[in-house]
Design a protein around this motif. Structure first.
Motif, PDB file in Angstrom:
ATOM      1  N   ALA A 172       0.832  -1.214   0.000  1.00  9.70           N
ATOM      2  CA  ALA A 172       0.000   0.000   0.000  1.00  9.70           C
ATOM      3  C   ALA A 172       0.862   1.258   0.000  1.00  9.70           C
ATOM      4  CB  ALA A 172      -0.925  -0.017   1.211  1.00  9.70           C
ATOM      5  N   ARG A 173       2.010   1.188   0.673  1.00  5.78           N
ATOM      6  CA  ARG A 173       2.885   2.358   0.708  1.00  5.78           C
ATOM      7  C   ARG A 173       3.511   2.633  -0.663  1.00  5.78           C
ATOM      8  NH1 ARG A 173       8.379   2.050   4.148  1.00  5.78           N
ATOM      9  NH2 ARG A 173       8.606   0.339   2.671  1.00  5.78           N
ATOM     10  N   LYS A 174       3.861   1.571  -1.366  1.00 10.87           N
ATOM     11  CA  LYS A 174       4.508   1.749  -2.667  1.00 10.87           C
ATOM     12  C   LYS A 174       3.511   2.077  -3.774  1.00 10.87           C
ATOM     13  CE  LYS A 174       8.255  -1.449  -1.535  1.00 10.87           C
ATOM     14  NZ  LYS A 174       8.896  -2.740  -1.869  1.00 10.87           N
ATOM     15  N   ARG A 175       2.245   1.705  -3.566  1.00 13.52           N
ATOM     16  CA  ARG A 175       1.252   1.923  -4.617  1.00 13.52           C
ATOM     17  C   ARG A 175       0.898   3.405  -4.696  1.00 13.52           C
ATOM     18  NH1 ARG A 175      -2.304  -0.908  -2.570  1.00 13.52           N
ATOM     19  NH2 ARG A 175      -1.658  -2.874  -3.482  1.00 13.52           N
ATOM     20  N   LYS A 176       0.975   3.969  -5.858  1.00 15.19           N
ATOM     21  CA  LYS A 176       0.608   5.374  -6.036  1.00 15.19           C
ATOM     22  C   LYS A 176      -0.899   5.480  -6.177  1.00 15.19           C
ATOM     23  CE  LYS A 176       4.915   6.761  -8.317  1.00 15.19           C
ATOM     24  NZ  LYS A 176       5.493   7.378  -9.530  1.00 15.19           N
ATOM     25  N   PRO A 177      -1.563   6.377  -5.462  1.00 13.50           N
ATOM     26  CA  PRO A 177      -3.021   6.491  -5.585  1.00 13.50           C
ATOM     27  C   PRO A 177      -3.393   7.009  -6.955  1.00 13.50           C
ATOM     28  CG  PRO A 177      -2.154   8.266  -4.247  1.00 13.50           C
ATOM     29  CD  PRO A 177      -1.007   7.328  -4.497  1.00 13.50           C
ATOM     30  N   PRO A 178      -4.414   6.439  -7.589  1.00 13.22           N
ATOM     31  CA  PRO A 178      -4.830   6.905  -8.904  1.00 13.22           C
ATOM     32  C   PRO A 178      -5.422   8.302  -8.817  1.00 13.22           C
ATOM     33  CG  PRO A 178      -6.429   5.348  -8.036  1.00 13.22           C
ATOM     34  CD  PRO A 178      -5.264   5.351  -7.076  1.00 13.22           C
ATOM     35  N   SER A 179      -5.279   9.040  -9.934  1.00 13.64           N
ATOM     36  CA  SER A 179      -5.806  10.407  -9.978  1.00 13.64           C
ATOM     37  C   SER A 179      -7.313  10.431 -10.027  1.00 13.64           C
ATOM     38  CB  SER A 179      -5.236  11.138 -11.201  1.00 13.64           C
ATOM     39  OG  SER A 179      -5.561  10.409 -12.380  1.00 13.64           O
ATOM     40  N   ALA A 180      -7.930   9.387 -10.482  1.00 12.87           N
ATOM     41  CA  ALA A 180      -9.389   9.309 -10.543  1.00 12.87           C
ATOM     42  C   ALA A 180      -9.793   7.887 -10.235  1.00 12.87           C
ATOM     43  CB  ALA A 180      -9.896   9.731 -11.932  1.00 12.87           C
ATOM     44  N   PRO A 181     -10.984   7.681  -9.708  1.00 12.01           N
ATOM     45  CA  PRO A 181     -11.424   6.326  -9.398  1.00 12.01           C
ATOM     46  C   PRO A 181     -11.594   5.522 -10.658  1.00 12.01           C
ATOM     47  CG  PRO A 181     -13.228   7.883  -9.132  1.00 12.01           C
ATOM     48  CD  PRO A 181     -12.003   8.683  -9.364  1.00 12.01           C
ATOM     49  N   GLN A 235      -5.045 -14.507  11.473  1.00 15.12           N
ATOM     50  CA  GLN A 235      -4.537 -14.800  10.154  1.00 15.12           C
ATOM     51  C   GLN A 235      -4.835 -13.651   9.214  1.00 15.12           C
ATOM     52  OE1 GLN A 235      -6.601 -17.077  11.701  1.00 15.12           O
ATOM     53  NE2 GLN A 235      -5.120 -18.596  12.328  1.00 15.12           N
ATOM     54  N   GLN A 236      -3.915 -13.418   8.301  1.00 16.21           N
ATOM     55  CA  GLN A 236      -4.090 -12.363   7.318  1.00 16.21           C
ATOM     56  C   GLN A 236      -3.282 -12.718   6.089  1.00 16.21           C
ATOM     57  OE1 GLN A 236      -6.078  -9.964   8.344  1.00 16.21           O
ATOM     58  NE2 GLN A 236      -6.202  -8.946   6.408  1.00 16.21           N
ATOM     59  N   THR A 237      -3.776 -12.432   4.922  1.00 20.48           N
ATOM     60  CA  THR A 237      -3.051 -12.724   3.708  1.00 20.48           C
ATOM     61  C   THR A 237      -2.495 -11.454   3.122  1.00 20.48           C
ATOM     62  OG1 THR A 237      -5.083 -12.480   2.456  1.00 20.48           O
ATOM     63  CG2 THR A 237      -4.524 -14.688   3.156  1.00 20.48           C
ATOM     64  N   PRO A 238      -1.416 -11.566   2.318  1.00 25.04           N
ATOM     65  CA  PRO A 238      -0.841 -10.362   1.729  1.00 25.04           C
ATOM     66  C   PRO A 238      -1.861  -9.644   0.873  1.00 25.04           C
ATOM     67  CG  PRO A 238       0.632 -12.241   1.504  1.00 25.04           C
ATOM     68  CD  PRO A 238      -0.661 -12.772   2.014  1.00 25.04           C
ATOM     69  N   GLY A 239      -1.801  -8.332   0.943  1.00 22.38           N
ATOM     70  CA  GLY A 239      -2.718  -7.517   0.156  1.00 22.38           C
ATOM     71  C   GLY A 239      -3.946  -7.103   0.899  1.00 22.38           C
ATOM     72  N   GLN A 240      -4.157  -7.670   2.084  1.00 16.28           N
ATOM     73  CA  GLN A 240      -5.332  -7.298   2.856  1.00 16.28           C
ATOM     74  C   GLN A 240      -4.930  -6.290   3.920  1.00 16.28           C
ATOM     75  OE1 GLN A 240      -6.745 -11.088   4.230  1.00 16.28           O
ATOM     76  NE2 GLN A 240      -8.382 -11.075   2.753  1.00 16.28           N
ATOM     77  N   PRO A 241      -5.853  -5.438   4.357  1.00 21.90           N
ATOM     78  CA  PRO A 241      -5.549  -4.494   5.424  1.00 21.90           C
ATOM     79  C   PRO A 241      -5.293  -5.214   6.717  1.00 21.90           C
ATOM     80  CG  PRO A 241      -7.883  -4.496   4.934  1.00 21.90           C
ATOM     81  CD  PRO A 241      -7.229  -5.335   3.888  1.00 21.90           C
ATOM     82  N   PRO A 242      -4.591  -4.565   7.647  1.00 24.28           N
ATOM     83  CA  PRO A 242      -4.199  -5.250   8.870  1.00 24.28           C
ATOM     84  C   PRO A 242      -5.391  -5.684   9.684  1.00 24.28           C
ATOM     85  CG  PRO A 242      -3.003  -3.196   8.588  1.00 24.28           C
ATOM     86  CD  PRO A 242      -4.093  -3.213   7.566  1.00 24.28           C
TER      87      PRO A 242
END
Length: 577
Positions: free
Chosen positions: A428-437, A471-478
């Motif tokens: 999530a930190r590395k992902r750049k937020p899109p300019s539009a949905p 349990q938590q899988t990668p890509g999911q919020p904490p």
């Protein structure tokens, strides 16, 4: 009041050591009296005895009162008792670990419609009918994996039942001994002195019997529930071959005998569970107190009236000592509650951390992540750092969250939840937020859906020095240590294999959430549209990016378990297990 002097007992006999201070008190009193006489400094010693009046009986009477008051205070503090009273005993129900065989043999149809569906229904009945105690769920094939750690919230365990199947296991196989070893380890990590293991399978080997014997030596009872019929049925193995699966009761009875438990064949009612004794938790004898439910009653308060009478001497001159003795003895002689008789007068550091963890979980549940962060901060344990990372990640402080996860991993290397959540936050930190949905194929903005409720939520299991993380899988919020779905969204936790039906269920859930939000607006609170209208461009862009991310998170317990087991399997390969 009839006193049986033959049954005289002292609750705190070590307090009698204070009686050794009596000679010291008398010596100090005599020295003070001698020094306090004004004539000693003005008259020679050989003449003083001829000038002073002999006697001083009143002064010696004060000393006797002082010594008597001290004696009564010490005896009251020692807790004299001559009778026992009934006292409720705190008993810890033995926890239960269920180990389910998810090898390809569980797909056999000799128990219509299949062994797997019958096993799911049986586990659902067990979780529903069990009266108290903690329950954990393991599944195994070639290796064993934890579905849900020990928890008193059986509804949380039941959420995963419909997702269980051979397809979630990394490799096919049937190694019951690994399931038994993993169950014993789970009980030891929880701090339980004893426990029960219920093994659901159709056959076992000598290695499983040896593992059951080892479990019995550690105070763990192993019972077996046979799944299938002696006639058996055909099934397709993991390599695609057609084989025959039969119930081998002789091997299962051997495992149950080695583990000191019972064996029963799966039945259509709950008679098998009752025969195994798993519906009513057992109580460990190690948790019983001496006296078989009877406790000595502290009768020291009967000495308070004499002490109060002696306190009348405090009105005399130089009666300070009597006042001090009386004031100190009254609170010490008060009867101690039975439940606190064995307690301590201070709070340990682990108890402080436990209280902070509980308060942090409650704040996390309310959505007050800042308050949760304040509670988790400073708890130097793997659970404390893990929870702190979750609270920081929920506030968008990804760098600090990753640092907290790293500290949790230094405390417990390879902690699955910390590894998974760290990867999710780092992505999530590395992902750049899109300019539009994102938009659909027709150029229209897709409907905004609330964040998925299928992630772990805090519960009462969080924080017991030390508790199993979620349990938590990668890509999911904490998630927080007490994981699982909210009970309000349990119906969405079992996806329909039909995509159209799943899409319809998702649309119905979104509609219900929107209606709830509209009702919230009618109650005088801001609606989502009103809040969005007050957003700044930066806040709107961030919200749209989060919503787009959350829509990509599947609400599928089966996928969660499959990914979790796969990660665990890869970690074990790297460790050479």
């Amino acid at each position: 009041m009839n006193i049986d002097w033959n049954a005289l007992h002292l609750v705190r006999p070590n307090a009698l050591w204070l009686l050794l201070a009596l000679p010291l008190i008398a010596a100090l009193w005599y020295w003070r009296r001698r020094r306090g006489s004004a004539w000693h400094s003005a008259v020679d010693a050989h003449l003083l005895r001829h000038l002073l009046v002999a006697g001083g009986q009143r002064a010696w009477g004060g000393l006797m009162v002082l010594l008597l008051g001290w004696t009564l205070a010490v005896v009251a503090l020692a807790g004299p008792s001559w009778r026992q009273v009934a006292q409720p005993l705190w008993q810890s129900p033995a926890p239960l670990v269920v180990a389910l065989d998810l090898s390809s043999r569980v797909t056999a149809t000799d128990l219509p419609p299949s062994r797997l569906l019958q096993a799911r229904a049986k586990l659902a009945a067990l979780l529903r009918e069990r009266k108290g105690g903690e329950v954990a769920l393991l599944v195994y094939a070639d290796d064993a994996y934890t579905v849900a750690p020990l928890t008193a919230d059986t509804a949380n365990v039941a959420l995963y039942l419909d997702a269980l199947g051979p397809d979630v296991m990394p490799r096919d196989g049937q190694r019951a001994e690994r399931a038994l070893d993993a169950a014993v380890l789970l009980l030891q990590q929880s701090g339980a002195r004893s426990g029960d293991i219920l093994l659901l399978t159709d056959r076992a080997d000598a290695a499983a019997s040896s593992a059951a014997t080892a479990a019995r030596r550690q105070g763990v009872t192993v019972s077996v529930l046979g799944v299938g019929t002696p006639t058996g049925a055909a099934y397709r193995s993991g390599d695609g071959q057609i084989a025959q699966a039969r119930l081998e009761e002789a091997s299962l009875r051997a495992v149950a005998s080695a583990g000191g438990g019972q064996y029963a064949r799966m039945a259509s009612d709950d008679g098998d569970l009752r025969a195994l004794g798993v519906l009513t938790p057992k109580t460990s004898m190690d948790d019983r107190r001496d006296g078989n439910g009877m406790a000595w009653r502290d009768e020291g308060f009967w000495l308070l009236p004499p002490l109060m009478l002696l306190s009348l001497w405090a009105f005399r001159r130089r009666g300070l000592a009597v006042v001090l003795v009386t004031c100190l003895s009254v609170p010490l002689a008060l009867p101690t509650p039975a439940h606190a008789a064995e307690g301590t007068w201070w709070t340990r550091a682990d108890q402080v951390d436990q209280q902070a963890l509980g308060a942090g979980v409650e704040a996390y549940r309310r959505g007050d992540f800042k308050a949760a962060q304040a509670q988790f901060d400073g708890i130097d344990s793997d659970v404390g750092w893990y929870n702190l990372g979750n609270a920081l990640a929920r506030q968008g402080q990804y760098d600090a969250a990753i640092e907290a996860y790293d500290k949790a991993l230094r405390k417990t290397p390879g902690m699955p939840d910390a590894v998974a959540n760290r990867a999710a936050v780092d992505a999530a930190r590395k992902r750049k937020p899109p300019s539009a949905p994102p938009k659909d194929g027709q150029g229209k903005q897709p409907p905004t859906s609330p964040p998925s409720q299928g992630q772990g939520q805090p519960g009462k299991d969080a924080g017991q020095p030390p508790k199993q993380p979620g349990q938590q899988t990668p890509g999911q919020p904490p998630s927080t240590p007490a994981q699982g779905k909210d009970k309000d969204t349990q119906d969405a936790g079992n996806p329909d294999p039909n995509p159209a039906a799943q899409a319809q269920a998702d649309a119905a859930q979104r509609q219900q959430m929107q209606q709830a939000l509209q009702r919230q607006g009618k109650d005088g609170k801001d609606t989502p549209a009103q809040r969005q209208a007050a957003e700044t461009p930066q806040q709107r862009e961030q919200r749209q990016a989060v919503e787009a991310w959350m829509r990509r998170v599947p609400d599928d317990p089966g996928s969660l378990l499959r990914a979790k087991f796969q990660l665990e399997n890869e970690r074990r390969k790297r460790e050479g297990r």
